[in-house]
Design an enzyme around this catalytic site. Structure first.
Site, PDB file in Angstrom:
ATOM      1  N   LYS A 183      49.017  39.876  33.662  1.00  0.00           N
ATOM      2  CA  LYS A 183      48.562  39.608  35.034  1.00  0.00           C
ATOM      3  C   LYS A 183      49.127  38.274  35.525  1.00  0.00           C
ATOM      4  O   LYS A 183      49.585  38.158  36.654  1.00  0.00           O
ATOM      5  CB  LYS A 183      47.024  39.619  35.090  1.00  0.00           C
ATOM      6  CG  LYS A 183      46.468  41.030  34.984  1.00  0.00           C
ATOM      7  CD  LYS A 183      44.983  41.090  34.722  1.00  0.00           C
ATOM      8  CE  LYS A 183      44.587  42.549  34.406  1.00  0.00           C
ATOM      9  NZ  LYS A 183      43.197  42.713  34.038  1.00  0.00           N
ATOM     10  N   GLN A 236      38.148  39.279  33.057  1.00  0.00           N
ATOM     11  CA  GLN A 236      38.708  40.298  32.164  1.00  0.00           C
ATOM     12  C   GLN A 236      37.593  40.966  31.347  1.00  0.00           C
ATOM     13  O   GLN A 236      36.800  40.299  30.708  1.00  0.00           O
ATOM     14  CB  GLN A 236      39.753  39.647  31.230  1.00  0.00           C
ATOM     15  CG  GLN A 236      40.459  40.623  30.324  1.00  0.00           C
ATOM     16  CD  GLN A 236      41.265  41.668  31.085  1.00  0.00           C
ATOM     17  OE1 GLN A 236      41.969  41.360  32.047  1.00  0.00           O
ATOM     18  NE2 GLN A 236      41.159  42.931  30.687  1.00  0.00           N
ATOM     19  N   ASP A 267      39.280  43.406  41.639  1.00  0.00           N
ATOM     20  CA  ASP A 267      39.220  44.580  40.758  1.00  0.00           C
ATOM     21  C   ASP A 267      38.565  45.774  41.466  1.00  0.00           C
ATOM     22  O   ASP A 267      38.669  46.909  41.002  1.00  0.00           O
ATOM     23  CB  ASP A 267      38.396  44.246  39.503  1.00  0.00           C
ATOM     24  CG  ASP A 267      39.276  43.920  38.299  1.00  0.00           C
ATOM     25  OD1 ASP A 267      40.408  44.419  38.256  1.00  0.00           O
ATOM     26  OD2 ASP A 267      38.812  43.176  37.420  1.00  0.00           O
TER      27      ASP A 267
END
Ligand code: NDP
Length: 279
Positions: free
Chosen positions: A52, A96, A119
């Site tokens: 990422k 995460q 997200d």
């Protein structure tokens, strides 16, 4: 002839478009910043986080990395999220997953400002998708829509079957296919006669989490098959939820593993970051 849907090429195309957009934003004095939080040092999570960060660097998004020790308390994480929520220079916040067992993932997701939830996991964004409002969309299913569209596959009016109903893949996938005017069926572990349902699909999306579960007998001749699964087999080779070798010859188009859905998740995360400016 089976079309092998090239997720690597399509994700690279999207990243290049985003890079261009970020350059234009910079010319207008707008910069984009993503905060990436990792708790603990799970090796798989570290790989995802690094990928990422690399994608951010390529596109021109600034990334702020927070690496917290495994024993961090939930309150410390919530305080950090609150601080990042309040910072005007931070556009996106990514925590995460999975988190250590002593943390409540849902509580952490809900602590993130919905307008920074790149997200697309916050209940407000999930709800926005259901009622057709603007909001962040979960990256993997959003990427699958891009794969279909950019491969010239029409969704409108098609029988779409999604196998799996997880919050991050199956459910948002079904909502997105519905938004694109597909006729959608969702299957799960209590579905009776799965084969009978999957064989109706013009577009079959498989997110079941079981290696090579879907074999040729589950698939209609000429169907489009999208394989979300990622597994490592006994020889350390990657495979999906679909038994590619037996299924591919029956399909009109199929995603391989690796190189299909996988690369799209990060591309769409980047898309969400860049578009956070407009949300
Ligand atoms: P989950 O384990 O959360 O969900 C699996 C779903 O499959 C559940 O809804 C379950 O039903 C259903 N299921 C299980 N067994 C059967 C069965 N025999 N018949 C019908 N349905 C069944 O998985 P995820 O959605 O998180 O992930 C799915 C796969 O995709 C995994 O391999 C994962 O690694 C991969 N993945 C890949 C990503 C990428 O970037 N390419 C991103 C995210 C996931 P029930 O709800 O009834 O239990």
């Amino acid at each position: 002839m089976t079309q092998v849907i090239d997720g690597k090429r399509i994700s690279a195309e999207i990243k290049d478009e985003l890079r261009e957009k970020v350059t234009q934003y910079k010319e207008q004095g707008i910069t984009i910043k993503l905060a990436v939080i990792q708790v603990g040092n799970d090796p798989a999570s570290s790989v995802y986080v690094n990928n990422k960060k690399k994608a951010c660097a390529y596109i021109g998004i600034e990334s702020l990395a927070y690496e917290l020790p495994e024993e961090t308390t939930e309150q410390v994480l919530l305080d950090l999220i609150a601080e990042l929520n309040a910072r005007e220079d931070v556009n996106g916040i990514l925590v995460q997953m999975p988190l250590p067992k002593h943390m409540d993932e849902q509580k952490v997701i809900e602590a993130i400002d919905k307008d920074k939830d790149v997200d697309g996991f916050h209940p407000m964004n999930v709800g926005a998708l259901s009622i057709g409002r603007k909001g962040f969309v979960s990256c993997t299913p959003f990427g699958i829509i891009q794969l279909l569209k950019r491969s010239g596959i029409e969704i409108r009016g098609k029988e779409c079957v999604v196998v799996g109903r997880s919050n991050i893949v199956g459910k948002p996938m079904a909502m997105l296919l519905l938004r694109e005017n597909g006729t959608v069926t969702i299957c799960h572990s209590a579905t009776k006669d799965l084969k009978e349902v999957t064989k109706r699909a013009d577009i079959l999306v498989v997110a079941i989490g079981k290696p090579k579960f879907i074999t040729a007998e589950y698939v209609k001749e000429g169907a489009v098959v999208i394989d979300v699964g990622i597994h490592r087999n006994e020889n350390n080779k990657l495979c999906g939820d679909v038994d590619y070798d037996s299924v591919a010859p029956k399909t009109s188009a199929i995603t391989p593993v690796p190189g299909g859905v996988g690369p799209m998740t990060i591309a769409m995360l980047m898309y969400n970051c860049v578009n956070s400016v407009e949300i």
